[in-house]
Motif scaffolding. Structure first.
Motif, short mmCIF file in Angstrom:
data_model
loop_
_atom_site.label_atom_id
_atom_site.label_comp_id
_atom_site.label_asym_id
_atom_site.label_seq_id
_atom_site.Cartn_x
_atom_site.Cartn_y
_atom_site.Cartn_z
N GLU A 10 16.20 18.96 -65.78
CA GLU A 10 17.52 19.81 -65.98
C GLU A 10 16.79 20.69 -66.75
O GLU A 10 17.26 21.97 -66.66
N VAL A 11 15.17 21.55 -66.66
CA VAL A 11 15.03 22.51 -67.49
C VAL A 11 14.75 23.66 -66.10
O VAL A 11 14.20 23.31 -65.05
N THR A 12 14.51 24.76 -66.02
CA THR A 12 13.89 25.40 -64.73
C THR A 12 12.11 26.06 -65.49
O THR A 12 12.16 27.22 -67.11
N PHE A 13 11.47 25.71 -65.00
CA PHE A 13 9.96 26.46 -65.42
C PHE A 13 9.71 27.29 -64.66
O PHE A 13 9.98 27.25 -63.25
N ASN A 14 9.13 28.51 -65.41
CA ASN A 14 8.19 29.33 -64.95
C ASN A 14 6.76 29.45 -64.99
O ASN A 14 5.98 28.54 -66.01
N MET A 15 5.77 29.64 -63.61
CA MET A 15 4.57 29.42 -64.39
C MET A 15 4.13 30.78 -64.21
O MET A 15 4.35 31.88 -64.17
N HIS A 16 3.05 30.79 -65.57
CA HIS A 16 2.62 32.32 -66.20
C HIS A 16 0.82 32.11 -65.78
O HIS A 16 0.27 31.57 -66.77
N LEU A 17 0.63 33.36 -64.47
CA LEU A 17 -1.37 32.77 -64.20
C LEU A 17 -1.96 33.74 -64.56
O LEU A 17 -1.70 34.73 -64.38
N HIS A 18 -2.97 33.55 -65.02
CA HIS A 18 -4.19 34.86 -65.10
C HIS A 18 -5.25 34.15 -64.19
O HIS A 18 -4.56 33.31 -63.42
#
Length: 318
Positions: free
Chosen positions: A206-214
């Motif tokens: 049910e969650v919208t995940f996003n990826m924050h990459l360095h």
């Protein structure tokens, strides 16, 4: 067939005006910030994180947060987001609800980093986020919960998946259905990204995940592909590779938005973003950032520009 072969479009949020500028020792003038954000708003980016409502003593770069938000053009179809680290920050952004539609909450997933970053324990921060969530929703803001250092902490190393499950579960209990998974110090590898992302996506559909990459160790593009394979299609990027982490010596910035888009477009994955316009914005940063920028496209170009045949190059070479 790779799972990425089925991905048709990726959503990208630009975080350079916040995560990128916060690491700069030299103050970026308010007018320059506004100029950059206005240019970004016209590239096709669907979402931009424009500033942080952190206390100016903590990060002087954002002493002008209200002025920046008040000064930018609000372009139809673009979502504007701000980071709010605490209730005081949320109170500051409340009068700007007609310009900021989304607020991001700040939480590091390890006790050591959370105390270094916000001077609170994780449980204390979650308690404040619960109050912030109630207020933000009552004011009509969309909300996002962060998981800073989810893929590695400079003080505690690799984070147990059970820790991430607990924090994601608590966010869901609070009614937060958008969560950012951050490789804050750039220590992740594709296997780790895939394992963490697939676990969270599977446990919380049910969650919208996003990826924050360095991109500290040049893994960010490979990690993007791993996240896509795991079922994530939303990513953060920092134009010109801006950013870093004050608690990770040698850490470089976010994955350069233009490098990520160049890769995705080359794979036939749409973003809705005009890459050439975005590159123009990246070049703007060379005018006011007094150090090298971590962007492959700024160094080498797009790679699809054809050169003259060899016989026409002889005079050039001589």
């Amino acid at each position: 067939m790779l799972a990425t072969d089925k991905v048709k479009k990726v959503h990208i949020m630009e975080v350079g005006p916040r995560d990128g500028f916060q690491s700069e020792k030299q103050f970026v003038p308010t007018g320059t910030k506004i100029k950059v954000i206005n240019a970004l708003s016209r590239t096709g980016l669907p979402e931009i994180q424009v500033t942080s409502f952190v206390h100016p003593k903590a990060i002087p770069q954002f002493v002008d947060a209200e002025d920046v938000v008040a000064g930018i053009d609000i372009v139809p179809g673009v979502s504007y987001r701000a980071l709010v680290p605490n209730l005081r920050g949320l109170e500051r952004v409340r009068p700007l609800r007609d310009r900021i539609d989304t607020v991001s909450f700040m939480l590091s997933v390890t006790e050591s980093h959370n105390r270094a970053n916000g001077n609170h324990s994780i449980d204390e921060t979650l308690e404040e986020i619960a109050a912030m969530q109630r207020l933000a929703r009552s004011e009509g803001f969309r909300t996002v919960g962060s998981m800073i250092c989810a893929l590695g902490c400079p003080f505690e190393g690799q984070v147990p998946i059970q820790t991430l499950d607990r924090i994601a579960g608590r966010y869901v209990e609070l009614g937060i259905d958008a969560i950012s998974i951050a490789d804050t110090i750039g220590v992740a590898n594709p296997r780790l990204v895939y394992d963490v992302a697939s676990n969270l996506v599977g446990r919380y559909p049910e969650v919208t995940f996003n990826m924050h990459l360095h991109n500290t160790r040049d893994m960010a593009l490979a990690n993007t592909l791993a996240a896509l394979e795991a079922g994530i299609s939303r990513f953060d990027g920092g134009v010109a590779g801006m950013g870093g982490c004050p608690y990770a010596p040698g850490a470089t910035g976010n994955i350069a938005t233009e490098d990520m888009i160049n890769m995705l477009h080359g794979m036939g994955i749409e973003t809705g973003i005009d890459l050439e316009r975005l590159l123009d914005v990246a070049r703007m940063h060379q005018e006011f950032i007094p150090h090298a920028l971590d962007s492959a496209l700024l160094r080498a170009g797009r790679g699809n520009i054809l050169l003259p045949p060899p016989e026409r190059q002889q005079k050039i070479a001589s």
